[in-house]
Enzyme design. Structure first.
Site, PDB file in Angstrom:
ATOM      1  N   CYS A  97       0.936  -1.048   0.001  1.00  0.00           N
ATOM      2  CA  CYS A  97      -0.108   0.024  -0.185  1.00  0.00           C
ATOM      3  C   CYS A  97       0.613   1.459   0.143  1.00  0.00           C
ATOM      4  O   CYS A  97       0.135   2.618  -0.255  1.00  0.00           O
ATOM      5  CB  CYS A  97      -1.313  -0.257   1.204  1.00  0.00           C
ATOM      6  SG  CYS A  97      -0.097   0.025   2.793  1.00  0.00           S
TER       7      CYS A  97
ATOM      8  N   ASP B 266      -8.180   5.379  -1.889  1.00  0.00           N
ATOM      9  CA  ASP B 266      -7.575   4.283  -0.969  1.00  0.00           C
ATOM     10  C   ASP B 266      -6.921   3.081  -1.814  1.00  0.00           C
ATOM     11  O   ASP B 266      -7.195   2.540  -2.889  1.00  0.00           O
ATOM     12  CB  ASP B 266      -8.520   2.927   0.266  1.00  0.00           C
ATOM     13  CG  ASP B 266      -8.987   2.430   0.855  1.00  0.00           C
ATOM     14  OD1 ASP B 266      -7.303   1.925   0.644  1.00  0.00           O
ATOM     15  OD2 ASP B 266      -9.150   1.832   1.373  1.00  0.00           O
TER      16      ASP B 266
ATOM     17  N   HIS C 268      -6.090   0.229  -0.910  1.00  0.00           N
ATOM     18  CA  HIS C 268      -6.545  -1.615  -0.136  1.00  0.00           C
ATOM     19  C   HIS C 268      -7.169  -2.302  -1.238  1.00  0.00           C
ATOM     20  O   HIS C 268      -8.373  -2.926  -0.792  1.00  0.00           O
ATOM     21  CB  HIS C 268      -6.499  -1.414   1.249  1.00  0.00           C
ATOM     22  CG  HIS C 268      -5.569  -0.746   1.666  1.00  0.00           C
ATOM     23  ND1 HIS C 268      -5.804   0.483   1.449  1.00  0.00           N
ATOM     24  CD2 HIS C 268      -4.631  -1.235   1.691  1.00  0.00           C
ATOM     25  CE1 HIS C 268      -4.536   0.628   2.996  1.00  0.00           C
ATOM     26  NE2 HIS C 268      -3.919  -0.515   2.725  1.00  0.00           N
TER      27      HIS C 268
END
EC number: 3.4.22.-
Length: 473
Positions: free
Chosen positions: A160, A357, A359
């Site tokens: 990430c 994000d 993820h």
């Protein structure tokens, strides 16, 4: 490294539930319950845009004990209302507050009831969402060629920080080649510049800024497939990769494919512990000169400023300063997030940050540099997530892009004004020059855990700063 939970929000609905009315009680009939469920679900999914998702503390997302009937549904809605999340079901003409949203140097007024007359602000959710969804979104991927000599064909659960850094650098390239006002076109063919940028972030060694090449460049800073890395090491990996990439391309065709100088800002004016990082104007000028092969003209420059703003949590004295950096026209946002879960923070409203994000797991795609009809949908996101600013990890890095000398001077002026507001605790400072200092730590002491201690050596032969100390402020 794990996905930040959140709740989706629909931008438009006239349903009473979407306006925050009371949830059905446990005594509601089955028919009323069914209608209520249908209403709220239609509110959430009635639009291609999900306006906001918010991160809550992990305790708010523990699995619920099974309940049946209207009681479970009422309990769910009451929980949303109690956690302040009901606003996420409001329509597109509504916003969390009437406060301005600052997004990568641009101001948006999301409230339909309180429009700003300021020329610095743009009104309307549609304009903000178009801007947000035009930003390059880079996420976990699976199914790419193995990284180096490892067996990793996916970066799920560990990549990430790499992905967040790719997003920040991708925005710098978009701003450079296409301008801050660029928005993703609704029609193909796309521009060669846009497709070329996406190609550089593909997941193979053939792509200049791939996860494969970043890990290779950052080996000496602890980057490795399967391991998480901190913001400082990530910035240094980019510095190494850009330098190596430029040297390779100049040897082959006389041109580099990174169109700007890169300055990783760290260390104080004397290289001693306890000071804020210093943006040195002379260092920036030397980097631009080197980029231009000895010419004195100023070049575009990307500044990365890694910081540690506290121990276990963000020191609240830095919150107003971090918020103000998003008002800089040169803003590229922040690499940061919850501990162990890096995100790309690109905006702020009140005391909440807005982020993209990384993820989400997607299949690896290969976008050829000359394929102007490519499907680029996996590189864009229309879901805005938010997080309380005081919950972000104190280890972070701020990015800025300055197009020319005037832009850099404007950045320095704004940064100096920010220092004046810091009450003795600035994020970073600006000085004309710095003095080299003695070596304090060996380079071998550095690691990729975000708490690296590096040498302070002044300028090296390439005009770049040596490995400088990175301290807790």
């Amino acid at each position: 490294m794990t996905s930040l939970p959140g709740r989706g929000v629909s931008p438009s609905s006239s349903d009473p539930l979407c306006e925050g009315n009371a949830a059905p009680s446990s005594s509601s009939s089955g028919q009323d319950l069914k209608q209520s469920k249908n209403s709220i679900l239609s509110c959430v999914f009635s639009s291609p845009f999900s306006i906001f998702e918010a991160h809550q503390d992990s305790s708010a997302h523990r699995p619920l004990k099974p309940h049946s009937g209207s009681y479970a549904w009422s309990r769910f809605l009451r929980r949303i209302a109690c956690t302040g999340s009901m606003w996420r079901f409001l329509g597109a003409s509504k916003a969390l507050t009437s406060s301005d949203v600052w997004f990568l140097g641009k101001c948006y007024k999301l409230s339909s009831e309180e429009l700003s007359n300021s020329s610095d602000c743009e009104s309307g959710n549609a304009a903000f969402l178009e801007d947000f969804s035009s930003r390059i979104w880079i996420t976990y991927r699976k199914g790419f060629d193995a990284i180096s000599d490892s067996k990793y064909t996916s970066d799920v659960n560990w990549g990430c920080m790499v992905r967040s850094s790719q997003m920040l650098v991708a925005q710098a390239l978009i701003f450079h080649h296409l301008g801050r006002s660029w928005r993703k076109p609704s029609q193909k063919p796309y521009s060669p510049e846009y497709i070329g940028i996406l190609h550089m972030f593909g997941d193979s060694e053939a792509c200049a800024f791939s996860i494969h090449n970043l890990l290779q460049a950052g080996k000496s800073y602890g980057l490795a497939a399967g391991s998480w890395v901190g913001p400082y090491a990530m910035c240094r990996a980019w510095q190494t990769l850009v330098r190596t990439n430029r040297e390779h391309h100049e040897a082959v065709d006389g041109n580099g494919n990174f169109p700007m100088a890169l300055y990783v800002v760290s260390g104080d004016e004397d290289g001693e512990r306890g000071g804020a990082p210093v943006v040195c104007i002379d260092v920036a000028a030397q980097l631009c000169c080197d980029f231009n092969k000895g010419q004195s003209t100023w070049s575009p420059i990307l500044l990365l400023v890694p910081l540690v703003l506290g121990l276990d949590k963000l020191n609240p004295r830095y919150i107003p300063l971090l918020k103000e950096t998003f008002t800089f026209p040169q803003s590229l946002g922040i690499l940061g997030g919850k501990p162990g879960t890096s995100t790309y923070v690109a905006g702020v409203q009140d005391d909440r940050v807005l982020y993209l994000d990384p993820h989400e797991v997607q299949l690896a795609v290969d976008i050829a540099a000359d394929n102007l009809e490519a499907d680029t949908s996996s590189y864009h996101c229309s879901t805005v997530r938010d997080l309380a600013l005081d919950l972000i990890d104190p280890s972070l890095a701020i990015g800025f892009y300055c197009r020319d000398k005037d832009d850099f001077d404007d950045f320095c002026s704004r940064a100096s004004e920010l220092v004046d507001k810091a009450n003795g605790a600035p994020l970073f400072t600006v000085m004309q020059s710095v003095q080299p200092s003695k070596q304090m730590y060996n380079e071998e002491s550095s690691s990729g855990d975000g708490m690296d201690i590096i040498n302070v050596e002044g300028l090296d032969g390439s005009g770049e700063t040596g490995e400088e100390e990175w301290q807790i402020l």
